[in-house]
Design a protein around this motif. Sequence first.
Motif, PDB file in Angstrom:
ATOM      1  N   SER A  44       1.157  -1.432  -0.114  1.00 41.41           N
ATOM      2  CA  SER A  44      -0.360  -0.137  -0.300  1.00 41.41           C
ATOM      3  C   SER A  44       0.630   0.933   0.281  1.00 41.41           C
ATOM      4  CB  SER A  44      -1.370   0.124   1.100  1.00 41.41           C
ATOM      5  OG  SER A  44       0.204   0.005   2.435  1.00 41.41           O
ATOM      6  N   LYS A  45       0.203   2.323  -0.218  1.00 46.01           N
ATOM      7  CA  LYS A  45       0.954   4.007  -0.231  1.00 46.01           C
ATOM      8  C   LYS A  45       1.367   3.887   1.404  1.00 46.01           C
ATOM      9  CE  LYS A  45      -0.851   7.790  -1.978  1.00 46.01           C
ATOM     10  NZ  LYS A  45      -1.869   8.949  -2.893  1.00 46.01           N
ATOM     11  N   GLN A  46       0.754   3.768   2.432  1.00 51.27           N
ATOM     12  CA  GLN A  46       0.985   3.965   2.989  1.00 51.27           C
ATOM     13  C   GLN A  46       2.053   3.180   4.171  1.00 51.27           C
ATOM     14  OE1 GLN A  46      -2.229   3.115   1.757  1.00 51.27           O
ATOM     15  NE2 GLN A  46      -3.466   5.367   2.396  1.00 51.27           N
ATOM     16  N   HIS A  51       7.574   3.729   5.626  1.00 46.46           N
ATOM     17  CA  HIS A  51       9.089   3.025   5.168  1.00 46.46           C
ATOM     18  C   HIS A  51      10.071   4.627   5.476  1.00 46.46           C
ATOM     19  CE1 HIS A  51       9.130  -1.300   6.054  1.00 46.46           C
ATOM     20  NE2 HIS A  51       7.988  -1.525   5.552  1.00 46.46           N
ATOM     21  N   PHE A  52       9.450   5.056   4.687  1.00 53.30           N
ATOM     22  CA  PHE A  52      10.360   5.899   3.898  1.00 53.30           C
ATOM     23  C   PHE A  52       9.921   7.815   4.379  1.00 53.30           C
ATOM     24  CE2 PHE A  52      11.745   2.798   1.750  1.00 53.30           C
ATOM     25  CZ  PHE A  52      12.733   2.236   1.513  1.00 53.30           C
ATOM     26  N   GLY A  53       8.409   7.504   4.559  1.00 55.02           N
ATOM     27  CA  GLY A  53       8.452   9.195   4.790  1.00 55.02           C
ATOM     28  C   GLY A  53       8.237   9.952   3.876  1.00 55.02           C
ATOM     29  N   THR A  54       9.695  10.275   2.556  1.00 56.04           N
ATOM     30  CA  THR A  54       8.719  11.368   1.493  1.00 56.04           C
ATOM     31  C   THR A  54       9.296  10.555   0.508  1.00 56.04           C
ATOM     32  OG1 THR A  54      10.842  12.996   1.590  1.00 56.04           O
ATOM     33  CG2 THR A  54       8.308  13.354   3.015  1.00 56.04           C
ATOM     34  N   LYS A  55       8.507  10.777  -0.584  1.00 53.08           N
ATOM     35  CA  LYS A  55       9.387  10.549  -1.702  1.00 53.08           C
ATOM     36  C   LYS A  55      10.892  10.796  -2.347  1.00 53.08           C
ATOM     37  CE  LYS A  55       8.127  12.069  -6.091  1.00 53.08           C
ATOM     38  NZ  LYS A  55       7.975  12.398  -7.317  1.00 53.08           N
ATOM     39  N   PHE A  59      14.417   8.616  -2.400  1.00 54.94           N
ATOM     40  CA  PHE A  59      15.479   9.139  -3.450  1.00 54.94           C
ATOM     41  C   PHE A  59      16.673   9.062  -3.517  1.00 54.94           C
ATOM     42  CE2 PHE A  59      16.598  11.622  -6.998  1.00 54.94           C
ATOM     43  CZ  PHE A  59      16.370  11.168  -8.191  1.00 54.94           C
ATOM     44  N   LEU A  60      16.963   9.354  -2.107  1.00 56.34           N
ATOM     45  CA  LEU A  60      18.493   9.724  -1.914  1.00 56.34           C
ATOM     46  C   LEU A  60      18.886   8.611  -0.926  1.00 56.34           C
ATOM     47  CD1 LEU A  60      17.506  12.644   0.721  1.00 56.34           C
ATOM     48  CD2 LEU A  60      19.543  12.787  -1.200  1.00 56.34           C
ATOM     49  N   ASP A  61      18.071   8.229  -0.560  1.00 57.15           N
ATOM     50  CA  ASP A  61      17.541   6.140  -0.131  1.00 57.15           C
ATOM     51  C   ASP A  61      18.513   5.538  -1.425  1.00 57.15           C
ATOM     52  OD1 ASP A  61      17.923   3.573   1.234  1.00 57.15           O
ATOM     53  OD2 ASP A  61      16.531   4.519   2.869  1.00 57.15           O
ATOM     54  N   ILE A  62      18.168   5.490  -2.371  1.00 61.00           N
ATOM     55  CA  ILE A  62      18.401   4.442  -3.360  1.00 61.00           C
ATOM     56  C   ILE A  62      20.022   5.067  -3.944  1.00 61.00           C
ATOM     57  CG2 ILE A  62      17.696   4.611  -5.880  1.00 61.00           C
ATOM     58  CD1 ILE A  62      14.644   3.962  -5.027  1.00 61.00           C
TER      59      ILE A  62
END
Length: 210
Positions: A44-46, A51-55, A59-62
Amino acid sequence: MTNPVETRMTRKRQSILAAATELFLQRGFLATNMDEVAAMAGVSKQTVYAHFGTKEALFLDIVTGMTGVAGDELEEQVADPVDGRPIEDFLKDFAEQQLAIVMTPRLMQLRRLVIGEAERFPELGKRLHAKGPRRSIDRLRKALAHYRERGDVEARDLRGAASFFNWLVMGEPVNDAMLLGDQAIPGPDALRAHARESVRIFLSAYGRKQ
């Protein structure tokens, strides 16, 4: 014993990262939305937000993860210099493995993506640099310090010499692939030849003078 809840959470996180990586690399940051990431990951989007808080954080994690994995692989493939190992052998091994690991369509796509988003996310460039070039240069500097003690390297500025070697190896192949596309990535034989010529040039400038 393995915690089933933690295992499920880890599996979901990995699925999210894999899906988001594919979408970001294919479409870029702006054209990717969290609904698509969730759908591809099968969550789910939730769950994605949990897990990541924001897009942006995803992105930074990737970016951090992909560049970190490449650096880890280079450390695994190339042992630190030890007494008795010729400097030419170490540098050839380092250069050949670095090119083989970095010169892939996936990492070149990541570089293009980071450059395209550098103004929007200044942290991206810093992370890519820290996990990529700076990490390689720092490791080379330590190796050159070992060889300078043995009398195999003549360089006052070891970091400068390490940086010179790093970009002598990486400069042209990376620049061509970045500007001309993945089809410009040289084949294995061409990369090995480039690595060996880079070592020859470097040692002509910094190697022990006979």
